[in-house]
Design an enzyme around this catalytic site. Structure first.
Site, PDB file in Angstrom:
ATOM      1  N   ALA A 262      -4.512  -1.147   3.780  1.00 15.73           N
ATOM      2  CA  ALA A 262      -3.517  -1.324   4.843  1.00 15.73           C
ATOM      3  C   ALA A 262      -2.157  -1.628   4.210  1.00 15.73           C
ATOM      4  O   ALA A 262      -2.016  -1.685   2.985  1.00 15.73           O
ATOM      5  CB  ALA A 262      -3.947  -2.452   5.775  1.00 15.73           C
ATOM      6  N   HIS A 751       9.458   1.550   5.471  1.00 14.17           N
ATOM      7  CA  HIS A 751       9.358   2.927   4.972  1.00 14.17           C
ATOM      8  C   HIS A 751      10.061   3.037   3.630  1.00 14.17           C
ATOM      9  O   HIS A 751      11.093   2.408   3.396  1.00 14.17           O
ATOM     10  CB  HIS A 751      10.001   3.903   5.956  1.00 14.17           C
ATOM     11  CG  HIS A 751       9.235   4.035   7.240  1.00 14.17           C
ATOM     12  ND1 HIS A 751       9.806   4.480   8.405  1.00 14.17           N
ATOM     13  CD2 HIS A 751       7.937   3.776   7.541  1.00 14.17           C
ATOM     14  CE1 HIS A 751       8.901   4.496   9.361  1.00 14.17           C
ATOM     15  NE2 HIS A 751       7.750   4.065   8.857  1.00 14.17           N
TER      16      HIS A 751
END
Length: 1092
Positions: A262, A751
């Site tokens: 994750a 990101h």
């Protein structure tokens, strides 16, 4: 994130170690690090040159323009360096908007030189290749190098030569230095490529008659290439930007992130702040930070972070408790708020992740109430209603104010509530589960008619696909305008059965004739079939080991969906592009090195292949096709009306935010025509412009939404397209990351590409440019849905869009596993167990976590007590069990069990077969007397028989007394195993009445025959009865039940298995051959010959 800044010392270490050049690089490894704890005597011993050379000292903390800021000490001796540092070490300094403490300094030899020997060189990555910048005047006063420097673009997959450098970069360099500089720059470029740098600047580089000196250096490396470069990089430390401290909690979360599939991120901005966030999703985390700053909370925003990618309950708990611990250390006069937000998840089970957060809230309920913390929750996605219900319940039970909201509430509305700008509405009761979307509302069991496939505002056409245009020879292949249609077939790389089933369920509700997944590729197994559901039916989908086989057998496939890992995604994608039938590839993996991504992009451009990703959830075309987990589970597909096309197309970077756009579009317009998440990396395979131009050329698309973000310059191409008239349809745009300009230090968002390297790359600049170009740009993300609705209403009003009547989709049965997860069904379990649970983060034995078992040093006896008797036995009992196992482990090779094991081993059988052969001999005659002895002695004792009466009765009944007698040992030659156990029992057991009874029986039997002693089986059997009845952990009935069900024989079986395995290994080690019993040890007794 990918591009991470490294310290100057680390960058120079890499350069000195690995550069390959004919230029003489001077002062290699001549650098020393100084901090407040430095032992200067030891430092001089480790670096003797510090005592003999003039020195330069400067902070090594990612500070730009140190010379102009007066932060460089020049031409000093070691004493002078120490004096210079006294006024600066651990002092707070302001650099731009950032305030920070100077604590890490670099000391190097001073290089005297004239100004004309200083040069400037820089290499940095772009989408098309790597730019090499060179200027013949370097140093502090270099000025605007972007405007002044000579440039050379080295395209992807191309090499840099000394001739190119000399001809294009060194035109203003003196002749006597060209050769040295050309060789150095080529060596530097090769180093930059080999060690996966993304930015490498040297200013100045000094060239003298002695060689090359690297004075000041700044660099970034691609952290995702760690698995490739680990051997050369070693353990790289990435320092925080100047003005932000490196907190141990950040390192802890980074370590959790590195160990998890994750994504877990945490950056502390202001630990004294009152506004804390715990946001799911890389894009959503930026949007929440933007909204907090837009509403005036920038000075009180304590942290930035995100969790995504379906973290486990334990990982979410660890993440949540870290944040709760941080926010409850200092009180705030206004109390504090915690925003637990997120977009609509694509595949994360919201209820499962919320369990971890709820555990953390319960653990910290005292401090949370003491610090007057109010919690606001907004989330959507699989099982979100159950997650919100559990979150609401914990608020009621703990007394902590927790306000929960679902997808009916705009994503960032809770920020206004938390900051007091909006009233907190009274929430209506929510559904307890997500199943309401999955059940057919009508009473008819029949499947509804086929849903429409054309847009709301477009008549159905026989073919909605635009084939790829044929390109002229030598030019890159043109891409198709339409990527997906109702007949699109895909191959899925990777054993992602859940994602494939989601695609098939989507196909079914879209009334496709056939499943969109033609086959799967999984190199780690042989060819086989995988079972899936198509509506109510079960179907088989082929799985191939080889991609070539899959392509040959399914020529109709033109889409590849790659779930390959970050390590194998590059090779599998390049292999896929060797097949001309593939027109579109979706790469889901996050963390692919940028250099590899750029090679993928280059080949895709040459072959006319559209790449979606990397680091994406994919895309969706309602009524036609969806990639993997895009759009979430079926309930969200139906809630957002993604089973039929609308009139609005969008393109986003974030996968989670694309699902939020599905929600916004479905609530404000007639629905989505197509949506693509291009991915969060710096270089996505396809760009915003690629997809916006496709939407412009697609008749069914009437309006376009683009959700951009901070970093990069792709959004400016949209501005240019609007101004030049190439884009004429209304475009609603918003770039997330507006908060970045308000922070005093650089923040790397979730990101990889979300980081501005210049003013034009900020979200604020892009939003203004888009607004100026004529796009519809809201004031904030909070108002995005209002702008979308107003543009849509205008298109409806002028007749561009004609809303069509809704058609209900077919119903799809819910999977059993998901229905059970939601609590909709119950079914008797096939098995029941009460001793072990492996489902959670930690293995549990009879309710006790494995870590606790080791922490308390319970040993093998303690574990056996938990698993066999479901009790935590006292230490003396655990020790007794271990002693029993030790004394029963072996009794030589002559006994029947060991004999069988040896014969089997010598016949060439394996360990399990040989062990089983030995174990099968255990019974009443060999080793199985523990239970029988316990039963016989217990029954006699409990019935009140005297020992003599017991012996006489057994003789009268013609029965043997189990546990009495030995073939070798006797009263005169006692079994020391029994003696050891007897001494222990007498010293440690609270009572041994059963043992005393058996010893009285032994006195009677040995008076008749000396070898009728209480043997080890009998001793363990009766002693165990004493243990079970007197240790305090069992009722009398429970103790008798364990004897009755054969628990005691398990002691002999377990112990003797150790010996049998030893005999097996011994025979193998001794290389013993096949055993054949000798004739002279067999008595052949045959009947005499009988004639007819």
């Amino acid at each position: 994130m990918s591009a991470k800044a490294i310290s100057e010392q680390t960058g120079k270490e890499f350069l000195y170690k690995y550069i390959c050049t004919s230029a003489a690089v001077q002062n290699r490894f001549h650098y020393a690090n100084a901090t407040a704890e430095t032992d200067w005597v030891r430092l001089a011993q480790d670096h003797p040159w510090l005592l003999t050379e003039r020195l330069v000292v400067k902070p090594d903390q990612l500070i730009k323009r140190r010379g102009k800021l007066g932060l460089v000490g020049i031409n000093l001796d070691l004493q002078g360096v120490q004096e210079w540092l006294k006024t600066r070490m651990m002092k707070e300094t302001t650099v731009g908007k950032a305030k920070g403490v100077l604590k890490n300094f670099l000391i190097e030899p001073f290089v005297p030189h004239p100004q004309e020997e200083e040069f400037y060189v820089c290499i940095y990555a772009t989408r098309e290749g790597d730019q090499v910048l060179f200027h013949h005047e370097g140093g502090v006063e270099v000025g605007d190098v972007d405007a002044k420097a000579e440039r050379l673009m080295v395209a992807v997959n191309e090499k840099l030569s000394e001739d190119q450098v000399t001809e294009q970069l060194l035109t203003h360099v003196p002749e006597d230095k060209k050769q040295v500089l050309a060789s150095f720059i080529v060596g530097l470029f090769n180093l930059y490529e080999d060690l996966y740098f993304t930015y490498l600047e040297i200013n100045p580089i000094v060239v003298t008659k002695d060689g090359v000196y690297v004075l000041d250096m700044a660099a970034k490396i691609d952290a995702t290439a760690d698995y490739i470069c680990k051997a050369k990089w070693g353990d790289v430390e990435f320092p925080p930007p100047f003005g932000r401290e490196a907190y141990p909690e950040e390192a802890y979360i980074a370590d959790l992130d590195a160990k998890s599939g994750a994504s877990l991120k945490l950056t502390l901005l202001n630990p004294q702040g009152r506004i804390w966030t715990m946001v799911a999703g890389g894009g959503a985390s930026v949007v929440y930070s933007d909204t907090i700053c837009d509403l005036g909370g920038v000075d009180e925003l304590a942290n930035y972070g995100e969790y995504s990618g379906a973290p486990s309950e334990q990982q979410t708990y660890d993440y949540a408790k870290t944040i709760l611990s941080l926010m409850t250390r200092e009180k705030h006069p206004q109390g504090k708020v915690l925003i637990i937000g997120g977009s609509i998840a694509n595949f994360t089970n919201v209820a499962a992740t919320f369990k971890g957060i709820v555990r953390a809230i319960k653990d910290y309920q005292g401090p949370l109430k003491e610090h007057e913390v109010t919690i606001f929750v907004r989330r959507g996605g699989p099982n979100y209603q159950e997650g919100l219900r559990v979150m609401g319940e914990v608020g009621k039970t703990t007394g902590i104010p927790i306000h929960v909201f679902g997808t009916e509430t705009h994503m960032t509305a809770i920020v206004g509530m938390a900051l007091g700008h909006k009233p907190i509405p009274n929430q209506p009761p929510m559904d307890a589960h997500t199943a309401n979307f999955l059940l057919n509302a009508s009473n008819s069991a029949a499947t509804p008619a086929t849903t429409r496939t054309a847009s709301f505002s477009e008549a159905r056409t026989s073919n909605d696909v635009t084939p790829a245009k044929k390109s002229k020879a030598g030019l890159p292949a043109a891409r198709a305008t339409t990527l997906f249609r109702k007949q699109t077939k895909a191959i899925v790389w990777g054993m992602q059965t859940r994602a494939v089933q989601g695609m098939l369920d989507f196909d079914y509700v879209c009334s496709r004739d056939e499943p969109s997944v033609a086959a799967m590729v999984y190199p780690f197994t042989g060819d086989h079939k995988q079972k899936f559901y198509w509506g109510h039916k079960e179907i088989l989908t082929p799985v191939y080991k080889s991609m070539d086989d899959a392509m040959k057998k399914h020529p109709e496939v033109d889409v590849l969906i790659s779930f390959a890992s970050l390590r194998s995604a590059f090779d599998s994608t390049m292999e896929a592009m060797q097949h001309p039938q593939i027109h579109t590839i979706a790469i889901i993996a996050e963390g692919i090195p940028e250099a590899q991504t750029r090679k993928i992009i280059k080949m895709a451009d040459e072959k006319g292949v559209t790449i979606i990703g990397p680091a994406t959830v994919g895309g969706i075309k309602p009524g036609c096709f969806k990639i993997g987990n895009t759009g979430g589970m079926l309930d969200n597909i139906l809630a957002s009306k993604l089973y039929r096309p609308g009139s609005v197309a969008y393109v986003s970077r974030s996968g989670g935010m694309s699902n939020e756009l599905n929600n916004i579009v479905s609530r404000t317009t007639d629905g989505v025509y197509e949506g693509v998440a291009i991915g969060g990396d710096r270089y996505p395979g396809s760009t915003f412009m690629d997809h916006v131009l496709r939407y412009q050329d697609t008749p069914g698309v009437k309006m376009i939404i683009m959700l951009g973000e901070i970093g990069g310059s792709e959004e400016y191409k949209i501005c240019q397209g609007i101004r030049e008239g190439r884009i004429t349809k209304p475009v609603v745009c918003w770039c997330i990351g507006t908060c970045a300009t308000m922070f005093t230090s650089e923040v790397q968002f979730g990101h990889a590409g979300a980081c501005a390297n210049q003013a034009s790359e900020t979200a604020v600049a892009k939003n203004q440019a888009l607004r100026d170009a004529g796009a519809y740009v809201p004031k904030s993300f909070d108002e995005l849905d209002d702008v979308v609705k107003s543009v849509y209403d205008e298109l409806v009003a002028n007749g561009t869009i004609i809303p069509a009547q809704e058609v209900p989709p077919p119903t799809v049965p819910m999977d059993y596993s998901w229905a059970r997860e939601l609590g909709l069904i119950r079914k008797p379990a096939s098995f029941m167990t009460s001793i072990c649970d492996e489902r959670g983060q930690e293995l549990i034995y009879a309710g006790m976590p494995i870590t606790e078992i080791f922490k308390e040093e319970m040993g093998l006896g303690g574990v056996l007590g938990l698993l066999w008797f479901q009790r935590r036995l006292p230490r003396y009992a655990c020790k007794f069990i271990e002693m029993c196992l030790m004394v029963t482990a072996d009794h030589g090779p002559a006994v029947s069990g060991a004999h069988n094991t040896i014969v089997c081993a010598r016949a060439g059988k394996d360990l399990i077969s040989s062990l089983t052969s030995g174990l099968l001999t255990i019974g009443d005659r060999f080793g199985g007397a523990l239970d029988a002895a316990a039963k016989q002695f217990s029954k006699a004792f409990d019935s009140g028989m005297l020992p003599m009466e017991f012996v006489n009765k057994m003789k009268k009944d013609g029965k043997l007394i189990m546990g009495i007698g030995h073939r070798v040992k006797s009263i005169n030659n006692p079994d020391m195993r029994v003696q050891i156990l007897k001494d222990y029992v007498k010293q440690n057991f609270p009572s041994s009445v059963m043992l005393d009874y058996a010893l009285d029986v032994e006195k009677i039997t040995t008076s008749k025959k000396p070898n009728l002693i209480l043997n080890v089986d009998g001793f363990i059997g009766v002693a165990f009865v004493d243990l079970l009845r007197t240790c305090g952990g069992f009722t009398r009935d429970e103790a008798d039940e364990f004897v009755e069900i054969g628990a005691l024989n398990g002691i002999f079986v377990l112990g003797r298995s150790m010996g049998f395995i030893g005999h097996y290994l011994d025979q193998k080690r001794l290389k013993q051959g096949l055993y054949r019993h000798p004739w002279d040890d067999i008595s052949y007794v045959l009947p005499e010959h009988m004639s007819m």
